[in-house]
Design a protein around this motif. Structure first.
Motif, mmCIF file in Angstrom:
data_model
loop_
_atom_site.group_PDB
_atom_site.id
_atom_site.type_symbol
_atom_site.label_atom_id
_atom_site.label_comp_id
_atom_site.label_asym_id
_atom_site.label_seq_id
_atom_site.Cartn_x
_atom_site.Cartn_y
_atom_site.Cartn_z
ATOM 1 N N LEU A 106 0.829 -1.208 0.000
ATOM 2 C CA LEU A 106 0.000 0.000 0.000
ATOM 3 C C LEU A 106 0.863 1.257 0.000
ATOM 4 O O LEU A 106 0.563 2.225 -0.708
ATOM 5 C CB LEU A 106 -0.921 -0.002 1.231
ATOM 6 C CG LEU A 106 -1.955 -1.119 1.324
ATOM 7 C CD1 LEU A 106 -2.752 -0.989 2.621
ATOM 8 C CD2 LEU A 106 -2.895 -1.111 0.128
ATOM 9 N N ASP A 131 -8.153 2.065 4.125
ATOM 10 C CA ASP A 131 -7.569 1.474 2.915
ATOM 11 C C ASP A 131 -8.495 0.480 2.221
ATOM 12 O O ASP A 131 -8.161 -0.046 1.166
ATOM 13 C CB ASP A 131 -6.261 0.747 3.263
ATOM 14 C CG ASP A 131 -5.176 1.693 3.731
ATOM 15 O OD1 ASP A 131 -5.008 2.756 3.096
ATOM 16 O OD2 ASP A 131 -4.505 1.381 4.728
ATOM 17 N N ARG A 206 -6.265 9.278 -1.249
ATOM 18 C CA ARG A 206 -5.315 8.257 -1.677
ATOM 19 C C ARG A 206 -4.212 8.848 -2.554
ATOM 20 O O ARG A 206 -3.156 8.229 -2.716
ATOM 21 C CB ARG A 206 -6.043 7.134 -2.428
ATOM 22 C CG ARG A 206 -6.926 6.307 -1.513
ATOM 23 C CD ARG A 206 -7.265 4.951 -2.072
ATOM 24 N NE ARG A 206 -7.983 4.188 -1.059
ATOM 25 C CZ ARG A 206 -9.308 4.068 -1.008
ATOM 26 N NH1 ARG A 206 -10.057 4.639 -1.938
ATOM 27 N NH2 ARG A 206 -9.879 3.392 -0.037
#
Length: 221
Positions: A106, A131, A206
């Protein structure tokens, strides 16, 4: 959150992006595994999550690719130490998702695909909600679900009946998911998942490098 180094295919390469965890869940036979395979084949920016398991390797399975094969004491220690994002017992074996490799992916801007049930999804939500993007796949009808299970030719009549009996409970958890897809046809369902993924990748939170990018546009970089 840690900043990543990769960008979305729809974003300029200079914008760093944090990856996401994409969960696909469904009752057996509704199509999540087929959709997952199609998505992985079409999108190089997403990879399948690799679970840890206490069961021994089967012929042809590769350590670190199919599973991380570990002994039960080590698995228990990982549970106690918070090293697993989710875990479950399946018959006499234990399975779980190691936190460290997912966090690294990630942070590097890579997306991870999970083929897990509603219980695993609940654990992911508790441990990494920011997430997580979750999708529940429904069959178009109960009759079609049974037809698909029978047409696979993998299970006995008794097993199909057990899967059908379990499907009702599994489908009752649909409100816990971010998105719902009714899998009428594979192409349409894969396209829907791709659209969800494209939108989620572009979410402001993000795109962790967005501030630097905008400052550069304004001549402040």
């Amino acid at each position: 959150m840690t900043s990543g180094s990769s960008s979305s295919p729809l974003s300029p390469p200079s914008i760093r992006r944090r990856g996401l965890m994409l969960v696909l869940s469904s009752p057996s036979g509704a199509g999540k595994t087929t959709i997952s395979r199609a998505l992985l084949a079409k999108d190089a920016n997403i990879v399948m999550s690799v679970s840890a398991t206490t069961r021994p390797p089967r012929p042809g399975e590769v350590e670190g690719e199919d599973y991380f094969f570990i002994e039960r004491p080590r698995f228990d220690a990982m549970v106690q130490g918070g090293e697993l994002l989710e875990h479950a017992r399946v018959f006499d074996n234990h399975y779980g998702t190691p936190r460290a490799p997912v966090e690294r992916a990630l942070a590097d801007g890579r997306d991870i695909l999970f083929d897990i049930d509603w219980q695993g999804t609940q654990q992911l939500r508790q441990n990494a909600r920011a997430d997580l993007v979750s999708i529940f796949v429904l069959p178009p009808s109960v009759g079609e679900l049974e037809r698909r299970l029978r047409s696979r030719g993998q299970d006995s009549v008794e097993v199909v009946q057990k899967r059908m009996a379990k499907a009702g409970d599994e489908m009752s958890h649909w409100p816990e998911y971010d998105y719902i897809i009714v899998n009428v046809d594979l192409a349409g369902s894969v396209a829907a998942v791709e659209a969800i993924l494209a939108a989620e990748r572009l979410k402001r939170e993000r795109q962790v490098g967005l501030a630097d990018f905008v400052n550069g546009l304004r001549g402040q970089g």
